[in-house]
Scaffold this motif. Structure first.
Motif, short mmCIF file in Angstrom:
data_model
loop_
_atom_site.label_atom_id
_atom_site.label_comp_id
_atom_site.label_asym_id
_atom_site.label_seq_id
_atom_site.Cartn_x
_atom_site.Cartn_y
_atom_site.Cartn_z
N PRO A 129 5.87 -8.23 -7.88
CA PRO A 129 5.04 -7.08 -7.48
C PRO A 129 4.32 -7.37 -6.17
N THR A 130 3.94 -6.31 -5.49
CA THR A 130 3.21 -6.47 -4.23
C THR A 130 1.74 -6.13 -4.38
N ARG A 131 1.38 -5.61 -5.55
CA ARG A 131 -0.03 -5.28 -5.81
C ARG A 131 -0.45 -5.93 -7.11
N TYR A 132 -1.60 -6.57 -7.11
CA TYR A 132 -2.13 -7.22 -8.29
C TYR A 132 -3.51 -6.65 -8.59
N ALA A 133 -3.71 -6.26 -9.84
CA ALA A 133 -5.02 -5.76 -10.27
C ALA A 133 -5.60 -6.73 -11.29
N PHE A 134 -6.77 -7.24 -11.00
CA PHE A 134 -7.49 -8.14 -11.90
C PHE A 134 -8.84 -7.47 -12.19
N GLY A 135 -8.85 -6.62 -13.22
CA GLY A 135 -10.07 -5.86 -13.49
C GLY A 135 -10.35 -4.94 -12.31
N ASP A 136 -11.51 -5.08 -11.71
CA ASP A 136 -11.89 -4.20 -10.60
C ASP A 136 -11.51 -4.80 -9.25
N LEU A 137 -10.74 -5.90 -9.25
CA LEU A 137 -10.28 -6.53 -8.02
C LEU A 137 -8.82 -6.18 -7.80
N ASP A 140 -3.46 -6.22 -2.45
CA ASP A 140 -2.23 -5.61 -1.96
C ASP A 140 -1.59 -6.58 -0.97
N LEU A 141 -0.49 -7.24 -1.41
CA LEU A 141 0.13 -8.26 -0.58
C LEU A 141 0.82 -7.67 0.64
N ASP A 142 1.48 -6.51 0.47
CA ASP A 142 2.16 -5.89 1.61
C ASP A 142 1.16 -5.35 2.63
N GLY A 143 0.15 -4.68 2.12
CA GLY A 143 -0.85 -4.11 3.03
C GLY A 143 -1.87 -5.12 3.51
N ARG A 144 -1.83 -6.31 2.89
CA ARG A 144 -2.78 -7.40 3.22
C ARG A 144 -4.23 -6.90 3.14
N THR A 145 -4.49 -6.16 2.04
CA THR A 145 -5.84 -5.66 1.82
C THR A 145 -6.34 -6.08 0.45
N VAL A 146 -7.65 -6.14 0.32
CA VAL A 146 -8.31 -6.47 -0.94
C VAL A 146 -9.44 -5.48 -1.13
N SER A 147 -9.56 -4.97 -2.36
CA SER A 147 -10.68 -4.08 -2.64
C SER A 147 -11.35 -4.49 -3.94
N LEU A 148 -12.65 -4.26 -4.01
CA LEU A 148 -13.46 -4.56 -5.18
C LEU A 148 -14.21 -3.30 -5.55
N GLU A 151 -13.96 -0.50 -3.08
CA GLU A 151 -14.44 -0.73 -1.72
C GLU A 151 -13.65 -1.88 -1.08
N GLU A 152 -13.18 -1.66 0.16
CA GLU A 152 -12.40 -2.69 0.82
C GLU A 152 -13.25 -3.93 1.10
N VAL A 153 -12.63 -5.09 0.85
CA VAL A 153 -13.27 -6.37 1.13
C VAL A 153 -12.60 -6.95 2.38
N HIS A 154 -13.39 -7.27 3.38
CA HIS A 154 -12.84 -7.78 4.63
C HIS A 154 -12.70 -9.30 4.56
N LEU A 155 -11.45 -9.75 4.58
CA LEU A 155 -11.15 -11.18 4.54
C LEU A 155 -10.51 -11.61 5.85
N THR A 156 -10.76 -12.86 6.22
CA THR A 156 -10.05 -13.42 7.37
C THR A 156 -8.59 -13.68 6.95
N PRO A 157 -7.67 -13.85 7.89
CA PRO A 157 -6.29 -14.16 7.52
C PRO A 157 -6.17 -15.40 6.63
N THR A 158 -6.98 -16.42 6.90
CA THR A 158 -6.94 -17.63 6.08
C THR A 158 -7.43 -17.35 4.67
N GLU A 159 -8.52 -16.60 4.54
CA GLU A 159 -9.05 -16.25 3.23
C GLU A 159 -8.04 -15.43 2.44
#
Length: 228
Positions: A129-137, A140-148, A151-159
């Motif tokens: 899968p390209t999207r993983y949901a862990f509760g409210d987290l 999105d691996l393809d979109g390289r986005t994370v939301s909590l 709300e979008e969480v801004h991560l650095t590329p390394t994070e």
């Protein structure tokens, strides 16, 4: 549905007698081996799904078995050993073990570790899968986005790279060395502080209470386990 097969490798007959009925009651087929030679022969001929491996065997060290399994073997190894020091854990995990339990252990925890391993093995064989949901987290691996909580969480590329690797191995222990190689490359083996700093930053961003993390748990001296 075919039963998963578990090979119990331990030179103590009492432990094998203790584990076999429990695992059978959990719905697994159980094989036994009392030394390394028998373990490798059984692993090659019967191709179990999981190997519960003691390290202190009479004819060879358990780590030799991890490295000697045939390349086509599907078995995932959970080390179950009285050796509880950090270096033994790190060494076994770096050699290719999927998890590590220190004796004495609870049967409930062992059963949970086996279920997680089998579930992720099934997921690995299916299209990833390209999207993983862990509760409210949500990751999105393809979109390289994370939301909590939406709300979008801004991560650095390394994070993001670190979080994605941990999420892909959710439920398993990931060592400092594995994270360093995956995120920073193979020449970074002595830079464990990179991992600690970025885990701290990740917790600040994805955990509601970073002091009591829900997802990103520390395995002291060994690495981290991402819990679902």
């Amino acid at each position: 549905m075919k039963k998963a097969t578990i090979l119990v490798v331990d030179d103590e007959a009492a432990i094998r007698r203790f584990l076999k009925p429990f695992l059978e009651a959990e719905g697994y087929s159980v094989l036994e081996a009392e030394n390394g030679r028998d373990a490798l022969a059984t692993a090659s001929s019967r191709d179990p799904d999981v190997i519960l491996l003691d390290l202190g065997l009479p004819d060879m060290d358990g780590e030799e078995i991890i490295g000697s399994l045939p390349p086509w073997a599907k078995a995932r190894v959970i080390v179950v050993s009285a050796r509880g020091n950090e270096q033994d854990k790190v060494s076994a995990l770096d050699k290719g073990a999927s998890d590590y339990l220190t004796k004495p252990f609870s049967l409930g925890e062992l059963a949970a570790r086996i279920r997680v391993l089998l579930r992720h093995e099934a997921d690995r064989e299916a299209p990833r899968p390209t999207r993983y949901a862990f509760g409210d987290l949500l990751i999105d691996l393809d979109g390289r986005t994370v939301s909590l909580e939406g709300e979008e969480v801004h991560l650095t590329p390394t994070e993001f790279k670190m979080l994605a690797f941990l999420a892909l191995h959710a439920g398993k222990v990931v060592t400092h060395g594995q994270l360093l190689r995956e995120v920073w490359g193979r020449h970074s083996r002595d830079q464990e502080h990179y991992v600690r700093i970025h885990v701290h930053k990740l917790r600040q961003k994805i955990e509601k209470d970073p002091a009591r993390p829900k997802h990103l748990h520390t395995e002291t001296g060994v690495g981290y386990r991402f819990k679902e």
